[in-house]
Write an enzyme that holds these catalytic residues in place. Structure first.
Site, PDB file in Angstrom:
ATOM      1  CG  ASP A 274      -1.822  -1.095   1.126  1.00  0.00           C
ATOM      2  OD1 ASP A 274      -2.252  -1.430   0.046  1.00  0.00           O
ATOM      3  OD2 ASP A 274      -2.568  -1.214   2.053  1.00  0.00           O
TER       4      ASP A 274
ATOM      5  CE1 TYR B  32       4.352  -6.590   4.301  1.00  0.00           C
ATOM      6  CE2 TYR B  32       4.098  -8.970   4.906  1.00  0.00           C
ATOM      7  CZ  TYR B  32       3.924  -7.926   4.192  1.00  0.00           C
ATOM      8  OH  TYR B  32       3.745  -8.295   2.637  1.00  0.00           O
TER       9      TYR B  32
ATOM     10  CG  ASP C  98      -4.555   2.495   6.397  1.00  0.00           C
ATOM     11  OD1 ASP C  98      -4.901   3.513   6.335  1.00  0.00           O
ATOM     12  OD2 ASP C  98      -4.378   1.571   5.538  1.00  0.00           O
TER      13      ASP C  98
ATOM     14  NE  ARG D 223      -4.777  -2.545   4.655  1.00  0.00           N
ATOM     15  CZ  ARG D 223      -5.997  -2.292   3.769  1.00  0.00           C
ATOM     16  NH1 ARG D 223      -7.086  -1.454   4.164  1.00  0.00           N
ATOM     17  NH2 ARG D 223      -5.841  -2.779   2.685  1.00  0.00           N
TER      18      ARG D 223
END
Length: 330
Positions: free
Chosen positions: A41, A69, A83, A179
């Site tokens: 993203d 991540y 988010d 998320r």
């Protein structure tokens, strides 16, 4: 002369889509066939391998790669996109929570878990991404889109209740929405949460330490670019190796089925010719076996002198069917 195919490990900057990075590299390289190996993203940063030339054909093989991540979330804030880029729907008081309460949640994010994708995601329904329906206010049954994902490793690495900040490291399979994990942690704690930062530290053999900033790459000379371009076949380590016997190459290049007698396993080839160095990819990545997630029936195929020919599918009877023919017929 610049290489006409390969992979560049880009450190994607914040604010760029993955397609933005592809477009910039396409102009820099002067090659139309350019693609990325896993969407990030715009708010996310980190490892984004970019394939170009004939190596774009290998992109699908990166699907089995583990991704690592580092994510940060803010407690007490709930947004529509899960988010910090979204609209704030609710803010809650953060109280009666301890670090131990948060640490206890780590065990929920190991092994196989079920996730429902966010309504603001690129997952397609009837050919359209979910986020388009969400922006238009259309309700879509996202429950029907829930999927099983694998989480190999999860740990909290920073917790500060006063600052309402929590971060964690997670190694997971394709299709994991980080998320969603952030949001769920907030709901389990009863205060809500939204993701405020996301960095992809690792994707398969690619790490952030070995990545290059996009702007840095765009300023490189041709020779500097050649130095950082990686051969695609050396990165698809989740495909085991087979070696085609000398004289059998025409079967492969002509798309014919290859019987077992015309090829060897990598180990058999090394023992047979006693020259293992010929079959080891120059500059290959050193990655532990337990970090791999092998395809069960797709293999990399090499000639006896070590040339990469392409990939093949092993059928139930042990014969090989050519998949992506990429080597030089000569």
């Amino acid at each position: 002369m610049m290489k006409n195919s390969g992979v560049i490990n880009i450190n994607k900057p914040e604010g760029y889509t993955s397609h933005d990075v592809v477009a910039k590299l396409r102009r820099k390289l002067g090659i139309k066939r350019v693609g990325h190996t896993g969407t990030l993203d715009p708010m996310a940063t980190g490892v984004l391998p970019i394939c170009f030339g004939k190596d774009t054909r290998l992109i699908e093989y990166y699907d089995h790669d583990w991704k690592t991540y580092e994510a940060e979330l803010e407690l007490g804030k709930i947004t529509d996109t899960l988010d910090i880029t979204g609209d704030v729907l609710e803010e809650r008081e953060v109280k009666d929570i301890t670090s131990e309460d948060i640490e206890l949640l780590a065990c929920r994010y190991r092994g196989t878990i079920t996730q429902i994708p966010p309504k603001y995601s690129a997952l397609k329904v009837n050919g359209r991404p979910l986020y388009k329906y969400a922006r238009e206010g259309q309700e879509i049954d996202i429950e029907a889109k829930k999927r099983h994902i694998e989480i190999k490793h999860f740990e909290f690495n920073f917790i500060d209740i006063d600052l309402k900040k929590v971060s964690f490291i997670v190694t997971c399979s394709k299709g994991t929405y980080i998320r969603s994990i952030c949001s769920e942690i907030g709901e389990l704690l009863g205060v809500g949460a939204t993701m405020t930062k996301l960095v992809r530290r690792k994707s398969g053999v690619f790490t952030d330490e070995s990545s290059y900033d996009l702007e840095q790459v765009l300023e490189m000379s041709e020779s500097e670019l050649n130095d950082i371009i990686i051969s695609g076949e050396s990165t698809i380590v989740n495909l085991r190796k087979l070696v085609l016997k000398n004289g059998s190459e025409p079967f492969y290049f002509n798309g014919r089925t290859i019987e077992k007698k015309y090829y060897m396993t990598y180990e058999e080839a090394c023992d047979a010719i006693k020259q293992k160095e010929k079959l080891v990819n120059k500059g290959s990545f050193d990655i532990a076996e337990d970090e791999l997630n092998f395809f069960s029936d797709i293999y990399r195929l090499y000639g006896e002198e070590g040339a990469f020919l392409g990939t093949c599918l092993m059928k139930e009877d042990g014969s090989l069917k050519p998949e992506k023919v990429m080597g030089n017929r000569n």
